[in-house]
Design a protein around this motif. Sequence first.
Motif, mmCIF file in Angstrom:
data_model
loop_
_atom_site.group_PDB
_atom_site.id
_atom_site.type_symbol
_atom_site.label_atom_id
_atom_site.label_comp_id
_atom_site.label_asym_id
_atom_site.label_seq_id
_atom_site.Cartn_x
_atom_site.Cartn_y
_atom_site.Cartn_z
ATOM 1 N N THR A 1 65.229 -31.654 23.786
ATOM 2 C CA THR A 1 65.381 -32.974 23.159
ATOM 3 C C THR A 1 65.397 -34.110 24.172
ATOM 4 O OG1 THR A 1 67.790 -32.754 23.187
ATOM 5 C CG2 THR A 1 66.624 -31.996 21.211
ATOM 6 N N ASP A 2 65.445 -33.795 25.469
ATOM 7 C CA ASP A 2 65.480 -34.849 26.488
ATOM 8 C C ASP A 2 64.167 -35.613 26.512
ATOM 9 O OD1 ASP A 2 68.010 -34.009 27.208
ATOM 10 O OD2 ASP A 2 67.275 -32.625 28.735
ATOM 11 N N GLU A 3 64.264 -36.890 26.892
ATOM 12 C CA GLU A 3 63.068 -37.717 26.943
ATOM 13 C C GLU A 3 63.097 -38.585 28.185
ATOM 14 O OE1 GLU A 3 60.604 -40.902 24.160
ATOM 15 O OE2 GLU A 3 61.867 -39.347 23.264
ATOM 16 N N ASN B 1 60.238 -28.691 28.425
ATOM 17 C CA ASN B 1 61.503 -28.881 27.704
ATOM 18 C C ASN B 1 61.925 -30.349 27.616
ATOM 19 O OD1 ASN B 1 62.107 -26.109 27.136
ATOM 20 N ND2 ASN B 1 62.613 -25.853 29.292
ATOM 21 N N CYS B 2 60.965 -31.248 27.567
ATOM 22 C CA CYS B 2 61.301 -32.657 27.428
ATOM 23 C C CYS B 2 60.076 -33.399 26.930
ATOM 24 C CB CYS B 2 61.796 -33.258 28.752
ATOM 25 S SG CYS B 2 60.553 -33.271 30.055
ATOM 26 N N ALA B 3 60.258 -34.668 26.616
ATOM 27 C CA ALA B 3 59.167 -35.490 26.107
ATOM 28 C C ALA B 3 58.925 -36.659 27.043
ATOM 29 C CB ALA B 3 59.490 -36.000 24.706
ATOM 30 N N VAL B 4 57.645 -37.022 27.174
ATOM 31 C CA VAL B 4 57.256 -38.228 27.905
ATOM 32 C C VAL B 4 56.469 -39.080 26.907
ATOM 33 C CG1 VAL B 4 56.075 -39.170 29.901
ATOM 34 C CG2 VAL B 4 57.107 -36.901 30.037
ATOM 35 N N SER B 5 57.096 -40.132 26.405
ATOM 36 C CA SER B 5 56.499 -40.903 25.310
ATOM 37 C C SER B 5 56.146 -42.314 25.767
ATOM 38 C CB SER B 5 57.472 -40.988 24.130
ATOM 39 O OG SER B 5 57.806 -39.705 23.671
ATOM 40 N N GLY B 6 55.091 -42.861 25.131
ATOM 41 C CA GLY B 6 54.724 -44.249 25.372
ATOM 42 C C GLY B 6 54.360 -44.526 26.810
ATOM 43 N N VAL B 7 53.643 -43.593 27.442
ATOM 44 C CA VAL B 7 53.315 -43.718 28.858
ATOM 45 C C VAL B 7 51.808 -43.879 29.011
ATOM 46 C CG1 VAL B 7 53.098 -41.222 29.174
ATOM 47 C CG2 VAL B 7 53.635 -42.656 31.130
#
Length: 956
Positions: free
Chosen positions: A259-261, A279-285
Amino acid sequence: MKKRTIRFCCGVMAAGLLICGIPSGGAERVTQNHLLWNVAAAAETAVTVSNENEFLSALAQKQKNIVVTGSFSVRGQAEASGQMMPVEIPDGTVITGNNTGSITFSGPIQIMGDGVVIRDIQIGFISTNSMNSVPHREIFLAGHSLTLDNVKTYLPGGGDASLGGFGGTEKELLPTIYAGGYHSNTAVGTKASLTVVNANSDTMFQNIYMGHKASAGERTAYTGSVELNLDADAKVRDIISAEDTTSASLVFSGGQNGTDEISISGIKGNANTVLTVKNCAVSGVVTTGIKDIVLEAGGRLQPKDETAQLNNITLKNGGCLDLTKIIDAQVKGNFTSGGSAAKGKLVLDQNGYVQINGQVSGVTQFQVGSHAISGNLLNEHTYIIAENGTAGNFVLSDKDINNNYSLVCKNGIWTAYRNYVPEKRELESIEIKSCPKNVYTGNIPADITDKTDDAPYLDVIWKDQYGEDYTFDEVANEYDGYGFYNHMILIRSDDWNSDDEEIQQKMDWGNPIYLDVDKNESDRYYLIAYGEVKTGKYTLLLCSEPFDDLDTVADVKALKDTVLAEKEIIFTDEPGVSHQHVEGEPVKENEIAATCTQKGSYDKVVYCKDKDCGEELSRENITVPASGHKKGEPVTENRVEAKVGVEGSYEKVMYCTTCHEELSREKIVIPALKEPDTEEPGTETPAPEPDTEEPGTETPEPDTEKPVHKHSYVLKKTTEATCMKEGEKIYSCACGDSYTEKIAKKSHTPEKKLTPAKPGSNGKNVTMCSLCKTVLKQVKINAPKTVKLSKDHYSYDGKAKKPAIKVTDNKGKVISGSFYKVSYQNNKKVGKATVTVKFQGNYSGILKKTFEICPKGTSISSVKSGKKSMTVKWKKQASQTSGYEIVYTADASFGKKNTKTAVIKSNKTTVKEIKGLKPGKKYYVKVRTYKEVKSGTKKVRIYSDWSKKKAVQIKK
């Protein structure tokens, strides 16, 4: 006074940081690294420091284990120019604060060797832009390795007035990481590495430059190999860059719950950069130039729409590529996913699509809207274009399947359909990958069970109308065990290539060989003999459909339109000359490079890799899609500074980094400056008072000047762009001033609408935008017109007749068999049979063509001369026959003028006496059968071919 003010600012700032910057304790995550460092710490006596002098002394003595207690500032030393020199930390140094220590630095720090660890501490940098200063909050790796474990790096800046207004305009004072060194010719190591673990809410960076060029007076370059391991809880306000590196591994990791971002604006790389998200998200990059992106263990990447294109994508164990922010996404490289049990996930906008230029492998779940649960698919909307993929590469979620959606792949295009009724697969093309050139007849077995290692064979790939391969089992069992490979003909090459009329009637054109399979050897089809094999040069033909018994060369050539592949084989009775082609690796020939806007192409050629052969086995022309423009960073052109009362402006221009074509140009308005405040008339500025301070004390002078208003713009209104109209963002200041930024038009959302062509009426295939209805492309489909049969009459033999057909449109162009289905009526018994062509796909309607099945002919047994008469006898032909017809004449050519006819209406009669003939004259006679059949309301006769003529001399 200026010096006193600066010293006062520094004092206030340091005091503020000591008060507010001490990190709080509490439960923190513990990693294996903690345990290892604790072991190392136990092995060496720790040095405890509580002020600047003790800390710098411990570093100078290269103490390996330094424990920081309390909070203190480190000013360090300055160059003659006033620029602060970095505090140097030797290799192997471990600095720990035990969650209570805090150090604030007035300048940069620099790592002098590998294995440096800083943990459980706050390190802050108080260099600001106050009084137009250049801040220096750098951490220089100098080509070495640094680990930051549970380190707080955030400090509030003067922009939020926490330092009384003396800390500059920045709201945050965050460090920037540089892989290189301080500018004074620093010697750098060979592998820069940064590891950030156990990050907390105050682990923040402005930028991380893992590779960069030199900058005079600022830093030494580093362009070598780098590693970055970043905890997902860390925050990077601007970018991470690995552009200027020889190789880069960037790994972002989160907790096991996934759930980490990570908070970050952009990631830049090059052709040697690998980005891994776990195991994490990289959003809006915005991602730029990264060669390989690996998303695994629930890792998710959501690029912004400014991302021009992606290169190679790999999804592992639930990795997710979320392209919902890009309507028309492009993956320039390969797209790789795991198997069905470890498949990745691809998410698109409901109206979006993605084009994949490289190879596609594995299984990927596709959905729209959200990575968590699929949104609503659009019926008949094309979502994925991948010429190098196959149908099973992308599958729908269970939710979409339960809603009766199907994801149908046709020719590398995946389209969503609701309540889809699949079309029947039809054999469309055949690729012979390997075929023997010379075959020793003694190596051909008489049964598949008798084959040896020398047995000749073909490697064949069979494809349907969508370009999808048939499996080996499908090929072998296509017709209830009667496989595609039975559609094989071997004809003497000279006969096949000849148009001579006499050769067309030859019946000894074949070779008694058929193909058979060993179910344990996929895609291999062995030559099996069922008679004495003939030597010579023969052409092997593979046809698209079954065929009836073939008697003559003409019968074989009538099937030419159904031949999908052919190869020439030389059969010899000389041992030792047999040669089986061995397929080499494909090579590119006649390559034309693709550009940003133009397609390229090349020939994919396969040669036999036997060094004594080298024969070309196959040649396929491959189209290379246009690469598409690659957006560069916006540049500023034609800048005009604002003046008091006069607006300024500049143009923000974006160019393609490949072809340098201008992609966009946007004019930005700079608001006019306000008139400065002036003093009231009659007022005077008092003279400065004498300095009465005691030596060693300094008091800051009060700031009596009225501050000039500085605009602070906030976004007030956004009008989204559409495919027809630009959007805009309106920013305004509290003083009432405002400016507008334009938002470029969005790309069209293509939607296809088909008007099928039908006999007598052309059709069209229109691609239009589903939102604005603009026609993007229109292709005319010519009406189907003519059906041509390979044979228009047959002799009755009790078997159904199915002549091959060729359908052409009103321009004479052949229509592919994938666009129609063929059925036959009344095609077994004597009479008029009908071929019905029912169109589908790009066409609709029906065309029909008739052919005749004639009764079996007969032959004349004898002709006897009588007095002014002759008696004709023939063989009885009762099956599917109503009677016989006899023609006789004294003209050997059977000219119509002198030819007479006699009809025998019973099929049981086999003799006829013909009277009234001229004595001494020679007569010729022929006989044929006929059958009466019903045609509408009438009866018509269907005739067989004539028998051979016979002659008789009438008695005198």
